[in-house]
Enzyme design. Structure first.
Site, short mmCIF file in Angstrom:
data_model
loop_
_atom_site.label_atom_id
_atom_site.label_comp_id
_atom_site.label_asym_id
_atom_site.label_seq_id
_atom_site.Cartn_x
_atom_site.Cartn_y
_atom_site.Cartn_z
N ASP A 7 -33.44 -3.05 -17.35
CA ASP A 7 -34.23 -2.32 -18.37
C ASP A 7 -33.30 -1.29 -19.03
OD1 ASP A 7 -36.45 -1.39 -19.88
OD2 ASP A 7 -36.81 0.21 -18.45
N SER A 8 -33.78 -0.71 -20.12
CA SER A 8 -33.02 0.38 -20.74
C SER A 8 -32.98 1.60 -19.83
CB SER A 8 -33.68 0.76 -22.07
OG SER A 8 -35.01 1.17 -21.85
N TYR A 39 -34.32 1.85 -26.32
CA TYR A 39 -34.11 0.65 -27.14
C TYR A 39 -35.11 0.57 -28.30
CZ TYR A 39 -31.12 -1.75 -23.63
OH TYR A 39 -30.11 -2.13 -22.79
N CYS A 70 -38.21 -5.38 -19.50
CA CYS A 70 -38.28 -4.54 -20.70
C CYS A 70 -38.89 -5.39 -21.83
CB CYS A 70 -36.87 -4.11 -21.08
SG CYS A 70 -36.76 -3.23 -22.65
N ASN A 71 -40.02 -4.93 -22.35
CA ASN A 71 -40.68 -5.68 -23.43
C ASN A 71 -39.80 -5.74 -24.68
OD1 ASN A 71 -43.87 -5.96 -22.67
ND2 ASN A 71 -42.94 -4.17 -21.72
N THR A 72 -39.10 -4.63 -24.96
CA THR A 72 -38.30 -4.55 -26.18
C THR A 72 -37.13 -5.53 -26.11
OG1 THR A 72 -38.88 -2.21 -26.23
CG2 THR A 72 -37.12 -2.93 -27.72
N CYS A 181 -45.00 -1.55 -22.64
CA CYS A 181 -43.63 -1.06 -22.40
C CYS A 181 -43.60 -0.72 -20.92
CB CYS A 181 -43.36 0.18 -23.25
SG CYS A 181 -41.85 1.08 -22.77
N THR A 182 -42.53 -1.11 -20.24
CA THR A 182 -42.51 -0.94 -18.79
C THR A 182 -42.37 0.52 -18.35
OG1 THR A 182 -40.13 -1.45 -18.80
CG2 THR A 182 -41.66 -3.27 -18.34
N HIS A 183 -42.09 1.41 -19.30
CA HIS A 183 -42.11 2.84 -18.96
C HIS A 183 -43.55 3.36 -18.83
CE1 HIS A 183 -37.84 2.89 -20.08
NE2 HIS A 183 -37.77 4.15 -19.69
N1 DGL Z 1 -39.05 -0.08 -21.13
C1 DGL Z 1 -38.81 -0.69 -22.38
C2 DGL Z 1 -39.92 -1.66 -22.77
O1 DGL Z 1 -40.58 -2.21 -21.91
C3 DGL Z 1 -38.42 0.12 -23.59
C4 DGL Z 1 -38.10 1.54 -23.55
C5 DGL Z 1 -37.08 1.92 -24.60
O2 DGL Z 1 -37.47 2.22 -25.75
O3 DGL Z 1 -35.92 1.86 -24.25
O4 DGL Z 1 -40.13 -1.91 -23.93
#
Ligand code: DGL
Length: 231
Positions: A7-8, A39, A70-72, A181-183
């Protein structure tokens, strides 16, 4: 051999903890691209470049599968990665739009995600294929992932962003909110507090862990040792 999670930043840990429960005998390696987080506000080409660098590193780490937690990154790069690495299962993460569209009773679904995810062709296809019959409120959350990352999930700065991003979903009558988003699972309580009681929050972490298990099992690659995590 290990299963890599990528992930980021710390978002991928919200998926990894499900995988460690579902696959207790596996060895995991976790890679957070802290130099380039977030990201979500970068261009697709920039994200592709970061993901490629991470994969080049991970492929050298004796891995048998890579989870793009990470979805992005999934939206920007997963198809290219699968094409480039046909021998290694690559598991991606997508906003749970399909289950959300099946669950909603009000007919209004909120999706919280990064700008990059929501602008991707993959996300547009997901909505077109599975959620045409409901109203999908795609709420971009610029700043949220990096504020969680740098200030902490319970910080006042995160609270302010949640106030701004959740209010439109509550006002529109969304009864299901997709954590795209995984965050965001790290701030699930704060999101739930800002929505009416009974709102369903959808996190795909568990489903991704089960999919990883299925793919490894089908490929005869399930481990049988002692669980271990390398950060
Ligand atoms: N955790 C990431 C996701 O699932 C993105 C967070 C980021 O912007 O880096 O999209």
């Amino acid at each position: 051999m290990k299963i890599a999670f990528f992930d980021s930043g710390i978002g991928g840990l919200s998926v990894l903890h499900h995988a460690m429960r579902v696959l207790p005998k596996e060895q995991f390696v976790f890679y957070a691209d802290e130099d380039n987080v977030p990201y979500g506000v970068k261009t697709t080409d920039e994200v592709k470049g970061f993901v490629q660098q991470a994969f080049d590193f991970l492929v050298g780490c004796d891995v048998k599968a890579i989870v793009v937690a990470c979805n992005t990154a999934t939206a920007a790069a997963v198809s290219a990665l699968r094409a480039a690495l046909p021998a290694i299962p690559v598991i991606g993460v997508e906003p749970g739009v399909k289950p959300a569209a099946q669950l909603t009773k009000s007919g209004v679904v909120g999706v919280l995600a990064t700008t990059r995810t929501l602008h991707s062709d993959r996300f547009q296809r997901l909505v077109g294929n599975h959620a045409n019959h409901v109203r999908v409120l795609a709420q971009a959350c610029p700043g949220l992932a990096d504020t969680i990352e740098h200030e902490g999930a319970d910080s006042p700065a995160v609270g302010k962003l949640l106030d701004a991003y959740i209010a439109p979903l509550a006002a529109a009558g969304a009864d299901v909110v997709v954590l795209g988003c995984t965050h965001y699972p790290w701030v699930a309580e704060g999101i739930a507090r800002r929505m009416p009681a009974g709102t369903v929050l959808l996190d795909t972490g568990e489903a991704v862990a089960r999919q990883t298990e299925r793919l490894l099992s089908a490929a005869g690659l399930l481990g049988g040792g002692h669980g271990h995590l390398t950060l």
